[in-house]
Enzyme design. Structure first.
Site, short mmCIF file in Angstrom:
data_model
loop_
_atom_site.label_atom_id
_atom_site.label_comp_id
_atom_site.label_asym_id
_atom_site.label_seq_id
_atom_site.Cartn_x
_atom_site.Cartn_y
_atom_site.Cartn_z
N GLN A 33 -7.81 -4.54 9.25
CA GLN A 33 -6.95 -4.17 10.21
C GLN A 33 -7.22 -2.92 10.86
OE1 GLN A 33 -2.62 -4.65 9.12
NE2 GLN A 33 -3.64 -4.62 6.99
N ARG A 76 1.58 -10.78 10.50
CA ARG A 76 2.95 -10.34 10.62
C ARG A 76 3.63 -11.47 10.29
NH1 ARG A 76 1.83 -5.91 9.64
NH2 ARG A 76 -0.56 -6.96 9.09
N ASP A 86 -3.99 8.11 4.16
CA ASP A 86 -3.18 6.64 4.15
C ASP A 86 -4.03 6.21 5.38
OD1 ASP A 86 -1.72 4.54 4.54
OD2 ASP A 86 -0.01 5.49 5.02
N GLU A 87 -4.18 4.82 5.81
CA GLU A 87 -4.59 4.17 6.72
C GLU A 87 -6.03 4.81 7.12
OE1 GLU A 87 -3.13 1.91 8.16
OE2 GLU A 87 -1.08 1.80 8.10
N LYS A 112 0.98 -1.22 0.02
CA LYS A 112 0.13 -0.02 -0.12
C LYS A 112 0.79 1.12 -0.06
CE LYS A 112 -0.81 0.81 4.98
NZ LYS A 112 -0.11 2.07 5.10
N THR A 113 1.88 1.20 0.53
CA THR A 113 3.05 2.35 0.70
C THR A 113 3.16 2.68 -0.50
OG1 THR A 113 3.36 2.02 3.16
CG2 THR A 113 4.88 3.52 1.89
#
Length: 761
Positions: free
Chosen positions: A273, A628, A242-243, A55-56
């Protein structure tokens, strides 16, 4: 304003820019959905970016692409992140991609951008442009002053707790006039809204704002000044966020207002998330994106570049149980990989031993013959108190570790306080310990009184404790301070007599409980309504459990001293221990997920307070934990666990049963249930119990009350007894699971091996 990206060629400049950008190398590095998200520049776009899907890269590439195409000048773009670190990284990456500085972009956190707008229009909310932004401590100090002015008891209504409520109101975009009576309740004697109003007026007098005000004042300015709102709506032709799943109500409203004119808003996030509801995040913001922006394009990033297929399959199967989600399924092109291990153990001590044995095995043999750095190993816990047994085990083995996102167990504030009381009992001349707790909890013994103790101690050449014992018999101190100090000295004498050097007095764990109760420390935390208080109480109870492993108080305190001395001298290669919340955004080769038991994970308090929404957030937290792991994930649960100092039988988390069986391997101790999937050829799982006979150690023999009856047949309506929940009636039966309406504990689902007929008790 100069624009380093503006192309001055009068003809065909746009065509050449588009042609150049379309063949840019950075686009060739994207997969098809990523490229679709980058190139969908016009109109509202929601990029559902699963864990590890890049995503970044998408966010920064999209921003660079906007500038390279000339769709907007840098100062016409608003890019919002949640951390300053993320903002810096994005600015650097964009600058690299476009081949020039990216300083003109309005890029930063919500708070930073809100402050920038507020300074330009401060007078519209009664401030000057040089206003001060108060930190959390200053906010509490200011509210304390207002409580004192209103003659409200700060002990009954702690300023820090009330400030937390006010800040939550601000996160929900509630000014004092918008707070309902239901929201306010009886806090501060029913006067919290009035205090909130006074607090806001006092801030204006001080020419100050707090963090919540930075967006709240923006919303007030926009609502009352359409021309100002129009200015920013015109300016920001493109908005990137973002987020987005972590936005609160105020952030959501701020973004929606700014995006109304051009509708060119691209939000990147993952509804699976969203794990920060406790600090104001609203998962509903991302779920209703299409309602807020009709015709929005939804792009799903599902190709994962982090984890193996079995890990992704397990995580996807688990999160699919949530109803409140937009839906996506992670996949990877990487073949193979080990299935997720599910390991059932007897108790928390064995859980820590199992994990440490596995880590040592990885150290010896590596992965595929290659040594694995300890930095690539993480233990992710649901609650802070769980770290203690892992820390103790690692210290015994000499296995270096770090606690990420917080202090190590014995370094926590409440534990340092508790240990200080115990140190003074053991050694009255410990000035550092005595000074730490002489006014904690508050006894009216302020800095001036402590200074008087120091003067008296130096004059007599003695310790603070002994000086205090002398001063309470004289008139140097005010009567109320002499009384408080005298009571404390009397308490310490009595506690010391009960300690009896660990031979004739109370057992030291019982003494510690008595000290925490009689000193008022436990009551102080019970009255603390902050989100951290329940965890602090859990840590104190875990402290009592830890003390039982030592012969006496002196031995325990010596052990703690050695633990505290154990620093990160082993170097930077350390096993990572952290909470699941702290792990978001990180990745590790090997991940251990201990404590997957009902009540602990999913956490009972979250479910009790928030119902289905709380359960679904807990499931998202489990999903975050699993994703993770890059190559190796192990889930552990214990059949017994010390909770609040008491042994309790535990049943595996419902999340264990929700994992797709084709992606997991069950590897549990004989007699310990490992979910409903089969442990035998018939596919029948054994109930969580101890069917292998008696416990296998003296310690476990002492806990014989935990040995349960063999599972037996029950009928709906039958009255039964459960060791933890008491008496109740069976309302439904599903294989070996019973739904029971308990007389005191309410409706619970338990395994049949944990109950007996009521007439057998």
């Amino acid at each position: 304003m100069s624009d380093p990206f503006h192309i001055e060629e009068p003809q065909n400049s746009a065509v050449s820019a588009v042609s150049e950008a379309a063949s840019a190398p950075y686009l060739a590095q994207l997969n098809d959905p990523q490229r679709e998200a980058v190139e969908a520049l016009d109109g509202p776009v929601l990029v559902l970016a699963g864990a590890g899907t890049g995503k970044t890269r998408v966010l920064t590439t999209r921003l660079a692409h906007l500038l390279r195409l000339g769709h907007a000048r840098p100062y016409q773009v608003l890019a919002v992140t949640f951390t300053n670190k993320a903002a810096r990284e994005m600015r650097e990456r964009v600058g690299h991609l476009v081949g020039g500085p990216a300083e003109a972009i309005w890029l930063g956190t919500f708070h930073a951008l809100g402050a920038r707008i507020l300074r330009r229009h401060a007078e519209l909310v009664g401030l000057r442009d040089n206003f001060t932004i108060l930190d959390a401590d200053d906010q509490v100090r200011l509210l304390k002053q207002l409580l004192a002015a209103e003659n409200l008891d700060d002990k009954r209504w702690p300023a820090r707790v009330l400030m937390g409520v006010i800040q939550r109101w601000k996160d929900r975009a509630l000014t004092p006039d918008k707070v309902s009576a239901a929201d306010a309740g009886d806090l501060a004697g029913g006067r919290l809204v009035e205090l909130y109003r006074d607090y806001q007026e006092r801030l204006k007098t001080l020419n100050a704002a707090d963090f919540g005000d930075l967006l709240l004042h923006n919303l007030t300015i926009f609502a009352g000044n359409p021309d100002v709102l129009a200015e920013y709506q015109d300016r920001f032709q493109y908005i990137l966020v973002d987020e987005y799943q972590d936005t609160n109500v105020a952030q959501y409203l701020w973004l929606r207002l700014l995006a109304q004119k051009h509708q060119n808003i691209a939000c990147v996030g993952d509804d699976d998330q969203s794990i920060y509801a406790w600090r104001g995040a609203e998962v509903g913001n991302i779920l209703r994106f299409e309602e807020d922006f009709p015709g929005a394009k939804i792009v799903r990033l599902e190709q994962n570049y982090r984890s193996t297929g079995p890990i992704l399959g397990a995580a996807s199967g688990l999160i699919a149980r949530n109803q409140g989600r937009l839906g996506k399924t992670l996949w990877t092109e990487v073949n193979g990989g080990e299935r997720v291990r599910i390991r059932g153990v007897w108790d928390g001590e064995e859980e820590a031993r199992t994990v440490s044995d596995r880590i040592e095995d990885i150290q010896r043999h590596g992965r595929d013959g290659t040594p694995l750095p300890l930095n690539e190993i993480a233990i992710l816990v649901r609650a802070g108190f769980q770290t203690r047994e892992f820390e103790e085990r690692f210290l015994t083995l000499g296995l270096p570790y770090r606690v990420v996102g917080g202090p190590r167990f014995y370094e926590r504030l409440e534990l340092r306080d508790a240990l200080a009381y115990l140190r003074v009992i053991q050694q009255p001349d410990d000035d550092l310990a005595f000074e730490r707790i002489v006014n904690r909890p508050k006894r009216g013994i302020g800095d001036a009184s402590v200074q008087a103790l120091h003067v008296a101690a130096r004059s007599a050449g003695t310790s603070l404790y002994r000086a205090a014992a002398e001063l309470v018999t004289t008139d140097e101190l005010r009567p109320n301070i002499r009384s408080s100090l005298g009571n404390l000295i009397t308490d310490f004498k009595r506690w010391r007599a009960l300690n009896g050097d660990g031979r004739d007095g109370l057992p030291h764990p019982e003494l510690a409980e008595m000290v925490l109760d009689e000193s008022g420390y436990t009551e102080m935390l019970m009255n603390d309504k902050s989100p951290e208080a329940p965890g602090r109480l859990e840590n104190l109870k875990e402290l009592i459990v830890a003390m039982e492993e030592f012969e006496n108080l002196a031995g325990f305190l010596e052990h703690v001293s050695l633990v505290m001395e154990n620093t990160e001298a082993a170097g930077s290669d350390l096993v990572n221990i952290m909470t699941l919340h702290s792990a978001k955004g990180l990745e590790f080769d090997t991940v251990f997920l201990p404590g997957w038991e009902e009540g602990l994970f999913p956490h009972q308090r979250n479910m009790d307070e928030n119902g289905l929404a709380g359960l679904e957030e807990e499931r998202r937290l489990a999903y975050v934990g699993l994703t993770r792991a890059k190559k190796d994930a192990t889930i552990l649960f214990a059949a017994n666990r010390r909770v609040h100092g008491q042994w309790q039988s535990a049943i595996p988390s419902r999340f264990v049963d929700e994992l797709p069986p084709e992606h997991v391997d069950v590897d549990s101790e004989p007699g310990v249930y490992a979910g409903n999937r089969g442990l035998d050829d018939m596919g029948h799982g054994q109930a969580l119990g101890y069917g292998g006979g008696r416990p296998r150690s003296p310690k476990r023999d002492m806990e014989s009350t935990l040995i349960l009856a063999e599972p037996q047949g029950f009928n709906i309506g039958e009255r039964v007894f459960h060791q933890k929940f008491g008496y109740g009636r069976i309302t439904a039966i599903d294989a070996n699971k019973l739904a029971i309406a308990f007389e005191k504990a309410g409706d619970k689902k338990v395994l049949d091996s944990f109950v007996v007929p009521a007439d057998a008790v």
